[in-house]
Design a protein around this motif. Structure first.
Motif, PDB file in Angstrom:
ATOM      1  N   GLU A  24      -0.963  -0.285   3.380  1.00 14.28           N
ATOM      2  CA  GLU A  24      -2.129   0.587   3.492  1.00 14.28           C
ATOM      3  C   GLU A  24      -3.438  -0.173   3.262  1.00 14.28           C
ATOM      4  O   GLU A  24      -4.436   0.096   3.934  1.00 14.28           O
ATOM      5  CB  GLU A  24      -2.015   1.753   2.499  1.00 14.28           C
ATOM      6  N   ASN A  50      -6.652  -0.186   5.741  1.00 10.22           N
ATOM      7  CA  ASN A  50      -7.985   0.234   5.293  1.00 10.22           C
ATOM      8  C   ASN A  50      -9.015  -0.857   5.523  1.00 10.22           C
ATOM      9  O   ASN A  50     -10.134  -0.577   5.963  1.00 10.22           O
ATOM     10  CB  ASN A  50      -7.957   0.646   3.819  1.00 10.22           C
ATOM     11  N   ASP A 102      -9.340   9.600   7.339  1.00 10.43           N
ATOM     12  CA  ASP A 102      -8.188   9.426   6.448  1.00 10.43           C
ATOM     13  C   ASP A 102      -7.006  10.313   6.826  1.00 10.43           C
ATOM     14  O   ASP A 102      -5.874   9.833   6.843  1.00 10.43           O
ATOM     15  CB  ASP A 102      -8.594   9.679   4.994  1.00 10.43           C
TER      16      ASP A 102
END
Length: 173
Positions: free
Chosen positions: A113, A117, A130
């Protein structure tokens, strides 16, 4: 995975699988000829002049399937560059590969993740909220655990940017 190469049949249908920002298009550019890769984003752009125009998704995938069928009919290696995170999205492509009796290969780019990001922050071509990324990550986790049972002859799962950078794709005759 401690391998430095991915073995793929010279005639096969390869599905790149991963959430937005996982590096599928970069991977495709690095390892395959531009003519071998059919991108859902590019198909959207061909139809609307804008690869981010989600209203063209249905038409884009119709074009993607048509192009893939034409390549497979000629026994050409074909790479599908789309998220492909849901089993339903893959099924018609699996059916297409089986129709042309070609090996099916899944290459899953399952990035952490934090990598996703970081990449999202540097992308200027599009932005994803998101909830979209969380849904795609959930779908990736839920719907790619049993790829072997969907009809793929080979499944590769790459779990880090370093692993992706070190991989070589080797074509088997």
């Amino acid at each position: 995975m401690n391998q430095s190469s991915l073995q793929v049949p010279a005639f096969s249908l390869i599905l790149l699988i991963g959430v937005s920002g996982a590096g599928k298009s970069t991977f495709a550019r690095r390892h395959f000829l531009p003519t071998e890769v059919i991108s859902s984003d590019h198909c959207r752009a061909l139809i609307t002049d804008n690869e981010n125009d989600q209203s063209a998704t249905g038409d884009a995938f119709e074009l993607l399937h048509w192009l893939a069928a034409k390549r497979l009919q000629r026994r050409r290696l074909t790479v599908i560059d789309a998220t492909n995170v849901q089993a339903d999205a893959r099924q018609s492509l699996i059916d297409l590969g089986q129709q042309f009796n070609c090996p099916l290969v899944a290459i899953v780019l399952d990035m952490p993740e934090q990598v996703l990001n970081d990449r999202r922050k540097t992308r200027t071509d599009r932005s994803f909220a998101d909830p979209v990324l969380h849904r795609q990550r959930r779908d990736l986790w839920l719907w790619t655990r049993y790829l072997e049972y969907e009809g793929f002859s080979t499944v590769y799962r790459l779990k880090s940017a370093d692993e992706v950078d070190q991989i070589q794709v080797v074509r088997q005759s």
